[in-house]
Design an enzyme around this catalytic site. Structure first.
Site, PDB file in Angstrom:
ATOM      1  CG  ASN A 127      -0.336  -0.211   2.489  1.00 29.72           C
ATOM      2  OD1 ASN A 127       0.830  -0.606   2.586  1.00 29.72           O
ATOM      3  ND2 ASN A 127      -1.079   0.048   3.540  1.00 29.72           N
TER       4      ASN A 127
ATOM      5  CD  GLU B 210       4.909  -0.894  12.432  1.00 30.93           C
ATOM      6  OE1 GLU B 210       3.669  -0.821  12.526  1.00 30.93           O
ATOM      7  OE2 GLU B 210       5.670  -0.333  13.234  1.00 30.93           O
TER       8      GLU B 210
ATOM      9  CB  CYS C 145      -1.914  -1.006   8.351  1.00 30.80           C
ATOM     10  SG  CYS C 145      -0.833   0.418   8.588  1.00 30.80           S
TER      11      CYS C 145
ATOM     12  CD  GLU D 118       8.161   0.559  10.267  1.00 28.20           C
ATOM     13  OE1 GLU D 118       7.123   0.893   9.695  1.00 28.20           O
ATOM     14  OE2 GLU D 118       9.085  -0.062   9.718  1.00 28.20           O
TER      15      GLU D 118
HETATM   16  P1  NAD Z   1       1.181  -9.778   3.089  1.00 32.76           P
HETATM   17  O1  NAD Z   1       1.291 -10.226   4.489  1.00 32.76           O
HETATM   18  O2  NAD Z   1       0.471 -10.627   2.118  1.00 32.76           O
HETATM   19  O3  NAD Z   1       2.638  -9.555   2.462  1.00 32.76           O
HETATM   20  C1  NAD Z   1       3.569  -8.667   3.052  1.00 32.76           C
HETATM   21  C2  NAD Z   1       4.959  -8.979   2.537  1.00 32.76           C
HETATM   22  O4  NAD Z   1       5.406 -10.210   3.096  1.00 32.76           O
HETATM   23  C3  NAD Z   1       5.053  -9.146   1.013  1.00 32.76           C
HETATM   24  O5  NAD Z   1       6.232  -8.514   0.575  1.00 32.76           O
HETATM   25  C4  NAD Z   1       5.141 -10.655   0.847  1.00 32.76           C
HETATM   26  O6  NAD Z   1       5.822 -11.048  -0.320  1.00 32.76           O
HETATM   27  C5  NAD Z   1       5.936 -11.038   2.079  1.00 32.76           C
HETATM   28  N1  NAD Z   1       5.784 -12.423   2.520  1.00 32.76           N
HETATM   29  C6  NAD Z   1       4.716 -13.249   2.378  1.00 32.76           C
HETATM   30  N2  NAD Z   1       4.969 -14.441   2.935  1.00 32.76           N
HETATM   31  C7  NAD Z   1       6.209 -14.380   3.459  1.00 32.76           C
HETATM   32  C8  NAD Z   1       7.029 -15.305   4.183  1.00 32.76           C
HETATM   33  N3  NAD Z   1       6.612 -16.528   4.486  1.00 32.76           N
HETATM   34  N4  NAD Z   1       8.253 -14.896   4.570  1.00 32.76           N
HETATM   35  C9  NAD Z   1       8.694 -13.655   4.293  1.00 32.76           C
HETATM   36  N5  NAD Z   1       7.967 -12.753   3.612  1.00 32.76           N
HETATM   37  C10 NAD Z   1       6.742 -13.102   3.197  1.00 32.76           C
HETATM   38  O7  NAD Z   1       0.565  -8.305   3.178  1.00 32.76           O
HETATM   39  P2  NAD Z   1       0.038  -7.392   1.971  1.00 32.76           P
HETATM   40  O8  NAD Z   1      -1.201  -8.002   1.446  1.00 32.76           O
HETATM   41  O9  NAD Z   1       1.166  -7.080   1.058  1.00 32.76           O
HETATM   42  O10 NAD Z   1      -0.297  -6.040   2.752  1.00 32.76           O
HETATM   43  C11 NAD Z   1      -1.493  -5.848   3.422  1.00 32.76           C
HETATM   44  C12 NAD Z   1      -1.329  -6.079   4.902  1.00 32.76           C
HETATM   45  O11 NAD Z   1      -0.260  -5.266   5.404  1.00 32.76           O
HETATM   46  C13 NAD Z   1      -2.546  -5.679   5.689  1.00 32.76           C
HETATM   47  O12 NAD Z   1      -2.813  -6.656   6.671  1.00 32.76           O
HETATM   48  C14 NAD Z   1      -2.128  -4.371   6.334  1.00 32.76           C
HETATM   49  O13 NAD Z   1      -2.821  -4.069   7.511  1.00 32.76           O
HETATM   50  C15 NAD Z   1      -0.689  -4.585   6.564  1.00 32.76           C
HETATM   51  N6  NAD Z   1       0.016  -3.308   6.694  1.00 32.76           N
HETATM   52  C16 NAD Z   1       0.494  -2.924   7.925  1.00 32.76           C
HETATM   53  C17 NAD Z   1       1.119  -1.705   8.073  1.00 32.76           C
HETATM   54  C18 NAD Z   1       1.648  -1.263   9.413  1.00 32.76           C
HETATM   55  O14 NAD Z   1       2.480  -0.373   9.441  1.00 32.76           O
HETATM   56  N7  NAD Z   1       1.212  -1.815  10.530  1.00 32.76           N
HETATM   57  C19 NAD Z   1       1.282  -0.860   6.974  1.00 32.76           C
HETATM   58  C20 NAD Z   1       0.788  -1.287   5.742  1.00 32.76           C
HETATM   59  C21 NAD Z   1       0.159  -2.503   5.615  1.00 32.76           C
END
Ligand code: NAD
Length: 485
Positions: free
Chosen positions: A154, A251, A285, A459
């Protein structure tokens, strides 16, 4: 149409763009049209090895530079980012589909803020002196070593900088793996850092799906993992990092409450609810997606909300007037449509929106449900789309218990004119990031992060330094040393 997005190559390793087309192709799709605008390739094991070796090799010399020298490079990078804000914002829009109206003020600018802030702080990072009679202890603030950053889709520029800036300021090196959905922006961050004078190997970008992330997380040469992603991914990554006792920052997702009391300024509360549900088409998020509105003002609130939503300009994200863009991907759009269906099936009242727009791209209408109850799926699970759930309440203690009754704890907000109540409610929230009469502000000066399942660590702000450095204590004896025998 030609898009200004095809990157020079898929990866940025050891100070240069690197390509290896034998890696799995990853198409980058412009969410506003559904067209493929670029293709990158996932990192092969050989490239992952190259990134780890170069980041490892670069770390000692980077840490040996003075904080002032390191900081100067980060601040120079911040300046370049600001100068190129337009081009970077266009790229962010193509990568994510977020309107230029947003990306031009919230992405490269936020990344530049982090580089400037931690660049300024680099020279101030010190240990302390602890006098113990004539003996004394001093502490050295040392880097962790090699940090891996893994991003969500995002905020690709912002996440690359929010992780990279504090890591580099502390003398670490970083390998950043962007989300496979938005792989383009982090490459530009790496390019700019190097233009600003960063030594090769200090900040690297490798592309790939979860398996590339997993290979980085499990490598014993990696000292820290900072993930922005969903709770299920966070659980996996945290567990994998624990095997080698690596440091982590998590995060993760949320289902944050936004409480609007009967004495709130309704226009401001509606603004907060809009910012906390529809900015970036709801793909934030920390969004306040459970909007608890006091019964006495509920209908007035819903009326103003519906009227204000009429003002949303939905359309071409590149048009400066557009204030609401598409979902990042077809997959995410379908996930959100599934939740909208569930909301209706479970008996919530659809106040507005609820459908896909009849046009190319992955557009959904901003959607509001009222009469939502705490046990409905749309009130319990993170949707990560433009779906607001409005719930009623009458009593402060009751609403606080309901607001906190969730596995998540990322953010929370309250709107009220009662000063004592505002602070009492903020203190009572089980959340890492709270807002009083506002929503979703994320200045670099303030800690950002979650409690409970929403995360570990913070962060931004001075606090981030604790998560990218470690303290060594050195006891110094000034006199003779006594021993029992
Ligand atoms: P996701 O969990 O599907 O993927 C996040 C990242 O992790 C991607 O780069 C993915 O390739 C990687 N990944 C997936 N499996 C992995 C593994 N086994 N080992 C290492 N890396 C792996 O999340 P998304 O769909 O890209 O993003 C949306 C989510 O992110 C939502 O839940 C949102 O709330 C969260 N988010 C949190 C914050 C925050 O600061 N708290 C900010 C933005 C988004």
């Amino acid at each position: 149409m030609t898009y200004p997005t095809q990157p020079t190559a898929s990866h940025f390793i050891n100070g240069e763009y690197v390509e290896d087309t034998s890696g799995t192709p990853i198409n980058v799709i412009y969410p506003a049209t559904g067209e493929i605008i670029a293709t990158v390739h996932a990192a092969t094991p050989a490239l992952i090895e190259r990134a780890i070796e170069s980041a490892n090799a670069a770390q000692a010399a980077w840490a040996a530079m003075t904080g002032t020298e390191r900081g100067r490079i980060l601040r120079r990078a911040a300046k370049i980012m600001r100068k190129r804000n337009h081009a970077l914002s266009v790229l962010e829009t193509y990568d994510t589909g977020k309107p230029y109206q947003e990306t031009s003020v919230a992405d490269a600018t936020s990344g530049a803020d982090a580089l400037e802030y931690f660049g300024g702080m680099a020279a101030t990072l010190t240990g302390e002196h602890i006098q113990l009679g004539e003996d004394w202890v001093y502490t050295r603030r040392e880097p962790l070593g090699l940090c891996v950053g893994i991003g969500a889709w995002n905020y690709p520029t912002q996440i690359a900088c929010w992780k990279g800036a504090p890591a580099l300021a502390c003398g670490n090196t970083m390998i950043f793996k962007p989300s496979e959905t938005t792989p383009l922006c982090a490459l530009k961050v790496a390019e700019i850092l190097h233009e600003a004078g960063l030594p090769p190997g200090v900040y690297n970008v490798v592309q790939g799906l979860g398996e590339v992330g997993a290979a980085l997380v499990t490598d014993p040469r990696v000292d820290k993992v900072s993930l922005t992603g969903s709770v299920p991914t966070g659980r996996k990554v945290y567990a994998a990092a624990a095997e080698c006792m690596k440091h982590v920052t998590m995060e993760l997702g949320g289902k944050s409450p936004l409480i609007i009391f009967e004495d709130a300024d309704i226009e401001n509360a509606v603004s907060g609810a809009i910012l906390g549900n529809f900015y970036s088409s709801g793909q934030v998020c920390s969004n306040g997606t459970r909007v608890f509105v006091h019964k006495a003002i509920k209908e007035a609130f819903l009326g103003r909300l519906a009227a204000r939503l009429e003002g949303a300009v939905i359309g071409d994200p590149m048009q400066p007037k557009t204030s609401f863009g598409p979902m990042v991907s077809e997959r995410q759009m379908n996930i959100v449509l599934g939740y909208i269906e569930k909301g209706q099936a479970e008996g919530a009242r659809l106040v507005c929106g609820g459908a896909r727009l009849d046009r190319a791209g992955f557009y959904l209408q901003p959607t509001v449900f009222a009469d939502v109850s705490d046990d409905m799926t749309i009130a319990r699970e993170e949707i990560f789309g433009p779906v607001m759930a409005v719930l009623d309440f009458e009593d402060e203690a009751e609403v606080m218990a309901r607001a906190n009754d969730t596995e998540f704890g990322l953010a929370a907000g309250v709107f009220t004119r009662d000063l004592a109540r505002a602070h009492r409610v903020a203190a009572g929230f089980e959340a890492g990031t709270c807002f009083i009469n506002s929503y979703n502000d994320a200045p670099v000066e303030a800690p950002f992060g979650g409690v409970k399942a929403s995360g570990v660590g913070r962060e931004n702000s001075k606090v981030a330094i604790e998560h990218y450095s470690q303290v060594k204590s050195v006891y110094v004896r000034m006199g003779d040393l006594e021993a029992p025998f």
